[in-house]
Write an enzyme that holds these catalytic residues in place. Structure first.
Site, mmCIF file in Angstrom:
data_model
loop_
_atom_site.group_PDB
_atom_site.id
_atom_site.type_symbol
_atom_site.label_atom_id
_atom_site.label_comp_id
_atom_site.label_asym_id
_atom_site.label_seq_id
_atom_site.Cartn_x
_atom_site.Cartn_y
_atom_site.Cartn_z
ATOM 1 N N GLU A 52 0.825 -1.213 0.000
ATOM 2 C CA GLU A 52 0.000 0.000 0.000
ATOM 3 C C GLU A 52 0.859 1.263 0.000
ATOM 4 O O GLU A 52 0.566 2.238 -0.710
ATOM 5 C CB GLU A 52 -0.916 0.008 1.234
ATOM 6 N N CYS A 86 -0.699 -0.263 7.817
ATOM 7 C CA CYS A 86 -1.187 0.294 6.559
ATOM 8 C C CYS A 86 -2.639 0.744 6.666
ATOM 9 O O CYS A 86 -3.060 1.683 5.990
ATOM 10 C CB CYS A 86 -1.039 -0.737 5.448
ATOM 11 N N ALA A 156 12.359 -36.498 -9.537
ATOM 12 C CA ALA A 156 12.394 -36.837 -10.961
ATOM 13 C C ALA A 156 12.480 -38.354 -11.081
ATOM 14 O O ALA A 156 13.231 -39.003 -10.357
ATOM 15 C CB ALA A 156 13.589 -36.175 -11.638
ATOM 16 N N ARG A 185 13.360 -23.712 -6.003
ATOM 17 C CA ARG A 185 14.157 -23.497 -4.796
ATOM 18 C C ARG A 185 14.122 -22.038 -4.354
ATOM 19 O O ARG A 185 14.054 -21.736 -3.160
ATOM 20 C CB ARG A 185 15.602 -23.925 -5.038
ATOM 21 N N THR A 197 20.728 -38.908 0.341
ATOM 22 C CA THR A 197 20.864 -37.961 -0.769
ATOM 23 C C THR A 197 22.105 -37.100 -0.595
ATOM 24 O O THR A 197 22.857 -36.860 -1.539
ATOM 25 C CB THR A 197 19.610 -37.074 -0.880
ATOM 26 N N GLY A 284 15.731 -38.086 -0.141
ATOM 27 C CA GLY A 284 15.472 -39.097 -1.176
ATOM 28 C C GLY A 284 14.138 -39.799 -0.969
ATOM 29 O O GLY A 284 13.225 -39.262 -0.333
ATOM 30 N N LEU A 288 10.940 -38.652 1.308
ATOM 31 C CA LEU A 288 9.703 -38.263 0.629
ATOM 32 C C LEU A 288 8.532 -39.129 1.090
ATOM 33 O O LEU A 288 7.431 -38.625 1.347
ATOM 34 C CB LEU A 288 9.876 -38.399 -0.884
#
EC number: 3.5.4.26
Length: 340
Positions: A52, A86, A156, A185, A197, A284, A288
């Site tokens: 604003e 604001c 992937a 990222r 990983t 990895g 996940l």
């Protein structure tokens, strides 16, 4: 007056700062006088002017403000933080009308900004493109309402569903999807990987392929197997290590001790306390799957190379959901899933 048209412009402006305003939300603002945009702005960085104020300062003839309508994608703030409220500034100027995309669920605001403006006798319209405005700040709202970061899963996989070949690092995406991943990222506040990983890929977890801030790096290393010579400890970004051995802080390297049980839930509790609003989980497979099994994810992005068959290796995680959309990036397909 087309409220949705001007609110969409607010959103377009807000998205310019995606990934740059943490811990604040992204917000866009447009000032309209007799059907013409005379000022606009967005919140560019935490600690700096809100949307604003930037829009107000952009108006060449301030005398027109009292006769204008101000559009803002998120309810104007009502509290003193690093900048003044604001809502008070809007009242001080005396705008003719205020149009709000969605209310702010932050308990410090949550309708108070709107009330301040209405109590001053200024007409307020809210709920314009409300769902779009909420989605723009899905990270902020998830953090406020669920008391945890917004979680994005990313991996992937080959056409036959493997993350690698013979459990060795394998290139699955292409140069375009690599840039896309680095853009992801830059948009999330933090990025998370597990021990395997880190040891196998030795990733930097930075945004080398695009312009943008490096995310906070999170390593799940319960037994502290990853040594200090790995890239994740190279000092290029703040790094948090979840482990079962110690708590310590050394500059931008933070070790957080957790239990082996309910690792995902405990990490999210600590990340909330550390004010981390969003996390991109890059792997990895075991890491996940923990988030998937505990239903602790909000979005998933899967890059698929259907022409690549690896035959043996680490099997990719499986989502029972259907993709919301699919994009083609050269020979790769990128699937987008939602869980909110």
């Amino acid at each position: 007056m087309d409220h949705e048209f001007y609110m969409q412009r607010c959103l377009d402006l807000a998205y310019k700062a995606l990934g740059k305003t943490y811990p604040n939300p992204i917000v866009g603002c447009v000032i309209v006088h007799k059907g013409e945009i005379i000022g606009e702005g967005f919140h560019e960085k935490a600690g700096e002017n809100h949307a604003e104020i930037n829009a107000i300062k952009s108006v060449r003839n301030p005398e027109l403000l009292k006769e204008s309508t101000i559009y803002v994608s998120l309810e104007p703030c009502s509290h003193f933080g690093k900048t003044p409220p604001c809502a008070n500034k809007i009242v001080e100027i005396g705008f003719k009308k205020v149009v709000i995309g969605c209310l702010d669920s932050n308990k410090a605001v949550n309708g108070k900004g709107k009330k301040i403006i209405e109590d001053a006798g200024i007409e307020v319209i809210s709920g314009i493109l409300e769902q779009k405005c909420k989605i723009a700040n899905k990270r902020f709202f998830t953090f406020q309402e669920k008391k945890r970061p917004f979680i994005v899963l990313k991996w992937a996989e080959s056409g036959d569903g493997f993350l690698d070949q013979n459990r060795q690092p394998t290139q699955i995406g292409n140069s375009l999807t690599k840039q896309f991943v680095h853009l992801l990222r830059s948009q999330e506040e933090a990025i998370l990987v597990g021990t395997k990983t880190a040891l196998t890929d030795d990733p930097s977890l930075t945004t080398r392929e695009v312009e943008g801030r490096n995310p906070v790096r999170i390593l799940v290393d319960l037994d502290l197997k990853v040594q200090g010579n790995f890239k994740i400890f190279n000092g290029e970004a703040k790094t948090i290590v979840f482990n079962t051995k110690k708590n310590s802080v050394l500059n931008d390297l933070i070790f957080v001790k957790i239990n082996r049980e309910n690792v995902a839930e405990e990490m999210l509790k600590h990340l909330y306390e550390l004010q981390i609003q969003s996390v991109l989980v890059e792997g990895g497979a075991f890491t996940l799957q923990q988030f998937i099994n505990n239903n602790l994810w909000d979005e998933a992005i899967i890059i698929k190379n259907e022409n690549l068959l690896l035959e043996n290796g680490t099997k990719a995680s499986i989502l029972s959901a259907k993709p919301e959309k699919v994009l083609k990036m050269r020979q790769n397909f990128v699937e987008f899933y939602q869980n909110f």
